[in-house]
Motif scaffolding. Sequence first.
Motif, PDB file in Angstrom:
ATOM      1  N   CYS A 333       0.828  -1.208   0.000  1.00  0.00           N
ATOM      2  CA  CYS A 333       0.000   0.000   0.000  1.00  0.00           C
ATOM      3  C   CYS A 333       0.867   1.265   0.000  1.00  0.00           C
ATOM      4  O   CYS A 333       0.584   2.217  -0.739  1.00  0.00           O
ATOM      5  N   ILE A 334       1.903   1.279   0.828  1.00  0.00           N
ATOM      6  CA  ILE A 334       2.792   2.455   0.881  1.00  0.00           C
ATOM      7  C   ILE A 334       3.521   2.633  -0.447  1.00  0.00           C
ATOM      8  O   ILE A 334       3.661   3.753  -0.952  1.00  0.00           O
ATOM      9  N   ARG A 335       3.968   1.518  -1.029  1.00  0.00           N
ATOM     10  CA  ARG A 335       4.681   1.580  -2.311  1.00  0.00           C
ATOM     11  C   ARG A 335       3.811   2.223  -3.388  1.00  0.00           C
ATOM     12  O   ARG A 335       4.255   3.125  -4.124  1.00  0.00           O
ATOM     13  N   GLU A 348      -4.958  13.453  -4.847  1.00  0.00           N
ATOM     14  CA  GLU A 348      -5.988  12.483  -5.203  1.00  0.00           C
ATOM     15  C   GLU A 348      -5.977  11.257  -4.293  1.00  0.00           C
ATOM     16  O   GLU A 348      -7.028  10.698  -3.989  1.00  0.00           O
ATOM     17  N   VAL A 349      -4.816  10.824  -3.859  1.00  0.00           N
ATOM     18  CA  VAL A 349      -4.746   9.668  -2.963  1.00  0.00           C
ATOM     19  C   VAL A 349      -5.537   9.945  -1.689  1.00  0.00           C
ATOM     20  O   VAL A 349      -6.281   9.089  -1.197  1.00  0.00           O
ATOM     21  N   LEU A 350      -5.416  11.165  -1.157  1.00  0.00           N
ATOM     22  CA  LEU A 350      -6.071  11.499   0.112  1.00  0.00           C
ATOM     23  C   LEU A 350      -7.590  11.572  -0.038  1.00  0.00           C
ATOM     24  O   LEU A 350      -8.318  11.266   0.905  1.00  0.00           O
ATOM     25  N   TYR A 351      -8.084  11.989  -1.203  1.00  0.00           N
ATOM     26  CA  TYR A 351      -9.536  12.055  -1.398  1.00  0.00           C
ATOM     27  C   TYR A 351     -10.167  10.672  -1.357  1.00  0.00           C
ATOM     28  O   TYR A 351     -11.360  10.528  -1.098  1.00  0.00           O
ATOM     29  N   TRP A 365      -4.152   7.799   5.773  1.00  0.00           N
ATOM     30  CA  TRP A 365      -4.014   8.589   4.538  1.00  0.00           C
ATOM     31  C   TRP A 365      -3.905   7.715   3.288  1.00  0.00           C
ATOM     32  O   TRP A 365      -3.858   8.219   2.171  1.00  0.00           O
ATOM     33  N   ILE A 366      -3.891   6.394   3.487  1.00  0.00           N
ATOM     34  CA  ILE A 366      -3.850   5.462   2.359  1.00  0.00           C
ATOM     35  C   ILE A 366      -5.248   4.906   2.121  1.00  0.00           C
ATOM     36  O   ILE A 366      -5.911   4.463   3.062  1.00  0.00           O
ATOM     37  N   PRO A 367      -5.744   4.910   0.888  1.00  0.00           N
ATOM     38  CA  PRO A 367      -7.080   4.364   0.612  1.00  0.00           C
ATOM     39  C   PRO A 367      -7.182   2.888   0.993  1.00  0.00           C
ATOM     40  O   PRO A 367      -6.168   2.194   1.143  1.00  0.00           O
ATOM     41  N   GLU A 621      -1.163   9.977  10.125  1.00  0.00           N
ATOM     42  CA  GLU A 621      -0.877   8.553  10.270  1.00  0.00           C
ATOM     43  C   GLU A 621      -2.112   7.863  10.813  1.00  0.00           C
ATOM     44  O   GLU A 621      -3.025   7.554  10.085  1.00  0.00           O
ATOM     45  N   GLY A 622      -2.181   7.682  12.139  1.00  0.00           N
ATOM     46  CA  GLY A 622      -3.335   7.010  12.738  1.00  0.00           C
ATOM     47  C   GLY A 622      -3.064   5.556  13.009  1.00  0.00           C
ATOM     48  O   GLY A 622      -2.124   4.949  12.495  1.00  0.00           O
TER      49      GLY A 622
END
Length: 667
Positions: A333-335, A348-351, A365-367, A621-622
Amino acid sequence: MAKYKYETLADPAANIRLLMLQNGQQDEPLRAKLEHTPMDDRVSYEAVSYSWGSPSETCTILKYIIPKHTIQVEKSGSYFSLAITPNLDNVLRRFRRVEDVRALWIDAVCIDQGTKEEKSAQVGIMDRIYASAQQVLVYLGEPSASTAQAIALLDQIYAAPSNAPPINSDKQRQWINDNQLPTVLEPQRWAPLKEFFCRPWFRRKWIIQETVLARKLIFHCGEWERDWNFMQHVRKNIQDNGLAVLDHTTCPTLLEGAELQQSLSQLNWIITLRDCLSKNKKLHLMDLAYIFRYSRATDPRDHLFALLGVGYNVTDPILKPRYKKIDTILDTCIRYARYFLARTQNLEVLYRAGLNGHRLLAPSWIPDWYGGHETLTLGHAEGFWDPLRRPSSYHVAPGTVPELHWSDNATELGVKGTIIDTIENLANQYFLASAKEPLDKDLLLRRKREHLDESHIINDALPGRYPTGQDARDVHWRTLICNMTHDLSPAPAKADEAAYREYRMSYEVWRQHLLWKRGMAPIDPQYLPVRHLFRQIIDDYNGDKIFGSTQENYVGMFPQFAQKGDMIAVLHGGEFPFVLRRVEGQEKMYQLVGQCYLHGLMEGELNLKDEKYETEIIWLEGDFEKERSLLSSVVTYLQILWTGIVQLYGMVFRAVTAVGSRKVKSD
């Protein structure tokens, strides 16, 4: 019989195995040979698309003890046993010919699933494998008690002529009556077809690539079979004429309603993507991941890998599938997220990210590129919230560009921005209902009424005039639809416009309709032509958002998982504001809850240079479950092992009982 051992492919990025399925009768053992062949156009074979079945059915651990379903594979003149799932057993028996050998490519058998390097290479060429096949055989599963009724409905819908989308509900009803199809008032007659479309195949992630790239598609369910044109025509008639099979609110539970929505949506997108491919067009991988975010995959990494074959510009080595143990869900996911953020130079990733009511396997912050979770909420919104359809007029931070920073461990993302406000009140916060929650229209109507009542209370409690100077009632209806029409154009601005009066009238009718009780006066007939104008926007676009106000006396629409005290931030380069939640014990660290709408601040009205605003690097983060994949594997292993022990005990018990019975009879 000894267990089959795979022979190594010479080059798994250029060669494949074909299952040469030997002929036989229905009840005879399955026999085949695995042949290695170069991946080129001269090879003739058919590829299979089916649902593997649940992990508990695969007998991966138990196959050495109880080989319940096997195929006998020939090698060097001898036969060896290869364990398969019950679903694959049904597939092979359905496609086995009586008189001659059939060359098939089936991922579960033709890829050595135990060799991660081979699996990574083979998944990387799977688009070529399905595109090169003479045809793709889709197996939807074995017939159920209602399948015959479902097939009869499918044939009836197919026989009905296609037409342009009905102009009004009267023509829609006439089309349904003319073709003797069930009406919306007969949900029980649509139940078999709903069950048909809820079959697991329709929600499987890998079938997207398998069907979009196929030269020719043949669908099977038991002995029933139809081609792609049949399914495409049926789907078009269902969609264009609003047939009641689309109505998920008449499903017995929220889970079944969600499954039906997802199945029909995925089928519709497959039709769209096949059309795009015929015109030599492809969608970006990040958009595909968003579109198919609710599809199912056994390996969470496949939520990304399964879409590479149909995505645009996916040749970068960083996107290649990796199945080694060191390439975890989190690493994958991070990659991908870092690649998209760096390549697009936008947010766009954050939306597409945020808290969605389920446990996270990656930072907020990762979909959700790993879960395929059903939407069990009471509404599902797209429209102006959809990254693929966002209105061009929205830009909360004009003149700014994204500025991103990374922590050493890569799980924390820093974004330049400003905290501008705090959520104070929220109306009728929606809940994640149980998957078995009874679903009916009364429940939906009650929740809508509660939301309208509470949003009015919040709006009426605002002191004086709104910060923009607008009338409070105007602010209320504009906020509920995010100041947009159904075609994503700005709502009428001037009170003397005819369009403004229509929207205002439609808002009043919508309110009266929701709050109508026995004894109240009926809706004035003059309002009927515009009665759906306002309701349609809310139902289609804002069904899962909640009205609320802030400490600075702004109102807006917020994610259903927002809470009082959450912060509202404007991130540089952003089009929407974001809702953030402080991470406990970390003053400058936040969870991303989601995007929001703040009325009066969406079109560049905010002055970020005002001295009351402080620009800073906001770190996201979270909490997320770093060890979930390992834990899940252990739990699954134990579950399968226990099932095997129980089955083995049952076999021994039955054998002993049978021996005892024979002994008694002989005595």
